[in-house]
Scaffold this active site. Structure first.
Site: not given
Ligand code: IVH
Length: 679
Positions: A441, A299, A323, A117, A115, A236, A435, A84, A37, A113, A420, A417
């Site tokens: 503040c 989908k 997820k 990353d 997903k 995709y 607060c 999505l 190649f 499908e 303050c 807080c």
């Protein structure tokens, strides 16, 4: 070698190398040795050098890289690159499924499908040749990284077959396979050792994870380096005006035939149980894939049903992601601090013994709110589990009670807080403590001003977060309207501010008076009114006065406005001080109305009509016709369905669209007829 011979040889070598590339990188089925190649490629490179006039524009030699890019050109996506919706549980997925069923009934199927990353990419092909590759960017505009993408061997520079549309875009994900990533780190370790770095220093410098590394690689200025990085790309989704498919699944099969690398793991699913099986399988087997996935994508398969479901401002209603549960690690909780945001909400933050999680060092994590601290019974000194979910900020998900020391006390949430000292309040039904000292503040005041000047809002050059902080502490800014009273002399007396930066700041402030109304509306910081919603409200009501005077019922009529937002707008303007601030801004010269001259709302002659345009039109380019339809109150759609009002057909209209229109009894009209409608 004669010229004719050279031309033929170049064409033949290009073709052969393409085939070998395809067999190796797309089919994972090499048909030639690396050595052979390389020889072939070298022969082609040499010939193209000698006879540059015969080098093909889509020559495989481009994959070697060589072009240097200083700044990537920003390009506007023809089709916005949406994201999505995410889900994390079966319940959330079932809710999605119910919403879909409610909208389109039960006769449909899903495609599941993986997903990937990686880094999203949009590839444009014209006449079967790759012409442009653009990153997602902010979804509207991205970077043109074509030179770098051309070095990715599994992306075809030229398509197979002849049944592809004249022009289309295909989207997918560029990934760095884990093995290539590990290899890069191994090489880096050797190099850094040679350079004399200690192991700790080396650890700091390693590539963190395949996704970040893929993203960094794609933005490399030297395409030669990109060419060595072994990036891969899975496609995709197809976009185009002349896509002759009825379903997403069909489009994937076709894309594969055209030479794209399309995952074999996409499957059609009829029921949610099939979907859950798919999830369970891949959650278990994801480590066996050569690249990272972080979930699955669901989908709706049919294009016309996708069309029917439509889109929210940010994502399609016909797709969602699930997820996988994130990786988690245990580490010690050193202390809890409390932050006050611009809305006054108090957020507890865990300060942790630093620990590596999913490739990054984590030192802090969100503890969400008092209820969660109580529920988890988190105590300082505990060993806690930290997890990176969908959010960027990691969260604490549990406590290792076996490691808890004796005699520790449950965490007492603060009552005042931290900034303050005002007693905190909690509204019924809300998790966070607030607060209430809005006007006294400091982080609330500063936060509101910082929001106002930020890039997505008034975008005031020279008035970044630190400068706002400084001006507040020097008593020069107490609210957003004070910005427009600032004088150069006041600024020049401040440390770190010379004549030049003071002038820049004043210029930046002056320039912001031209910022369009919709951004002003976003900038004033009404709770729940983000940039997208602000835009919709601005377009709907046209002016600040109209919004101030709008009733709850009128507000809720506006697109994207629900009860929560309507109520929030009402409460905001009920406060006299907010109305006064807005008046001061108006007085200073800010835009308080939609600029009708640039606003192309022409009429409502097409109100309620859903129109599909196809073919070449005389008076409109592709995006112009969409604009013409929308600015006259209609909706432009890409595919013909039962809901289509009519099809506007130009020269050489998409055959499928016309057939479909006939089938569904949808009227087809000419450009002249369309023009008449607008008169
Ligand atoms: S479809 C209109 N399919 O996930 C929606 N996206 O959170 C188009 N992604 O921006 C996206 N694998 O970068 C789709 N099989 C897949 C995907 C996928 C990964 C990414 C993509 C998208 C993000 C959305």
């Amino acid at each position: 070698m004669t010229k004719t011979e050279a031309k033929e040889k170049i064409a033949q070598l290009s073709q052969e190398i393409d085939t070998h590339n395809y067999n190796y990188y797309v089919m994972s089925n090499p048909t030639i040795s690396d050595y052979e190649f390389d020889l072939m490629l070298k022969e082609l490179i040499d010939l193209e050098k000698k006879f540059p006039e015969f080098a093909l524009p889509e020559s495989p030699t481009q994959r070697v890289g060589g072009d240097l890019v200083k700044n990537f050109k920003t390009v506007t996506h023809r089709y916005p690159m949406l994201s999505l919706g995410n889900t994390y549980s079966q319940e959330e997925l079932k809710d999605f499924d119910e919403r879909v069923r409610k909208a389109i009934g039960n006769a449909f199927e899903y495609v599941c499908e993986l997903k990937f990353d990686g880094v999203a990419i949009g590839l444009t092909y014209v006449d079967g040749k790759l012409t442009q590759a653009v990153t997602r960017g902010d979804g509207v505009k991205g970077d043109d990284v074509t030179v770098n993408v051309k070095t990715i061997k599994s992306i075809p520079l030229k398509l197979k077959g002849n049944d592809y549309p004249k022009e289309f875009e295909i989207r997918g994900e560029i990934v760095l396979p884990r093995a290539a990533f590990d290899r890069m780190n191994e090489e880096l370790v050797i190099q850094l050792r040679d350079e004399g770095y200690s192991d700790d220093e080396i650890n700091e410098r390693l590539y963190r994870n395949p996704r970040n590394t893929a993203s960094g690689t794609l933005k490399q200025q030297d395409s030669k380096i990109v060419a060595t990085r072994k990036l891969d790309c899975y496609l995709y989704a197809l976009f185009g005006d002349d896509l002759n498919f009825d379903t997403h699944y069909e489009s994937l099969k076709k894309a594969k035939q055209w030479g794209f690398k399309v995952s074999d793991h996409a499957v059609k699913c009829k029921t949610m149980d099939d979907v859950f099986d798919y999830i369970a399988t891949w959650d278990k087997s994801r480590d066996e894939l050569p690249y990272d996935i972080d979930g699955i994508v669901l989908k709706v398969n049919s294009y016309s049903q996708q069309e029917e479901l439509g889109y929210t401002a940010k994502s399609p209603r016909w797709a969602i992601s699930y997820k996988f549960k994130a990786e988690n690690v245990a580490t010690q909780l050193l202390s809890i601090s409390y932050q006050v945001g611009r809305t006054g909400a108090v957020t507890p933050v865990a300060n942790l013994q630093p620990v590596v999680l999913a490739g990054t060092v984590v030192k802090r994590a969100s503890l969400h709110n008092a209820d969660i601290i109580e529920k988890l019974d988190v105590r300082v000194g505990d060993f806690v589990y930290v997890e990176k979910g969908g959010e960027i900020i990691p969260k604490i998900t549990g406590v290792d009670l076996s490691k808890r020391k004796e005699n520790t006390e449950p965490t007492k949430y603060i009552t005042h807080c931290p900034e303050c000292n005002t007693p905190l309040v909690r509204t019924a039904g809300e998790a966070a403590f607030y607060c209430p000292n809005e006007d006294g503040c400091p982080p609330q005041i500063i936060g509101r001003i910082q929001h106002f000047t930020s890039r997505k809002a008034m975008n005031i050059d020279g008035l970044g977060d630190e400068t706002v902080d400084l001006l507040f502490r020097k008593d020069l800014l107490h609210n957003i309207a004070d910005i427009y009273d600032l004088k150069k002399e006041q600024l020049m007396n401040l440390d770190r501010m010379g004549d030049k930066s003071a002038t820049n700041l004043i210029d930046g402030i002056e320039k912001s008076k031209q910022v369009p109304f919709e951004k002003v509306l976003f900038a004033i910081g009404i709770r729940y009114v983000g940039d997208t919603v602000a835009k919709k409200i601005a377009m709907h009501f046209k002016s600040m006065d109209n919004i101030i005077n709008a009733s709850y019922e009128q507000l809720i009529e506006a697109p994207e406005v629900g009860e929560k937002i309507a109520q929030s707008v009402i409460s905001f303007f009920k406060e006299q001080k907010n109305v006064e601030l807005v008046k001061r801004l108006e007085h200073a010269g800010l835009q308080m109305k939609v600029d009708e001259s640039s606003n192309k709302i022409a009429s409502d002659k097409l109100k309620g009509l859903i129109i599909v345009a196809t073919g070449t039109l005389k008076n409109y380019k592709r995006d112009e016709i969409k604009e013409a339809i929308e600015s006259n109150g209609g909706k432009a759609s890409g595919s013909v369905s039962g809901k289509t009002s009519f099809v506007l057909a130009g020269d050489e209209p998409g055959e499928n669209k016309i057939t479909k229109a006939k089938e569904l009894n949808v009227k087809v009209i000419s450009e002249e007829e369309f023009q008449k409608m607008l008169e």
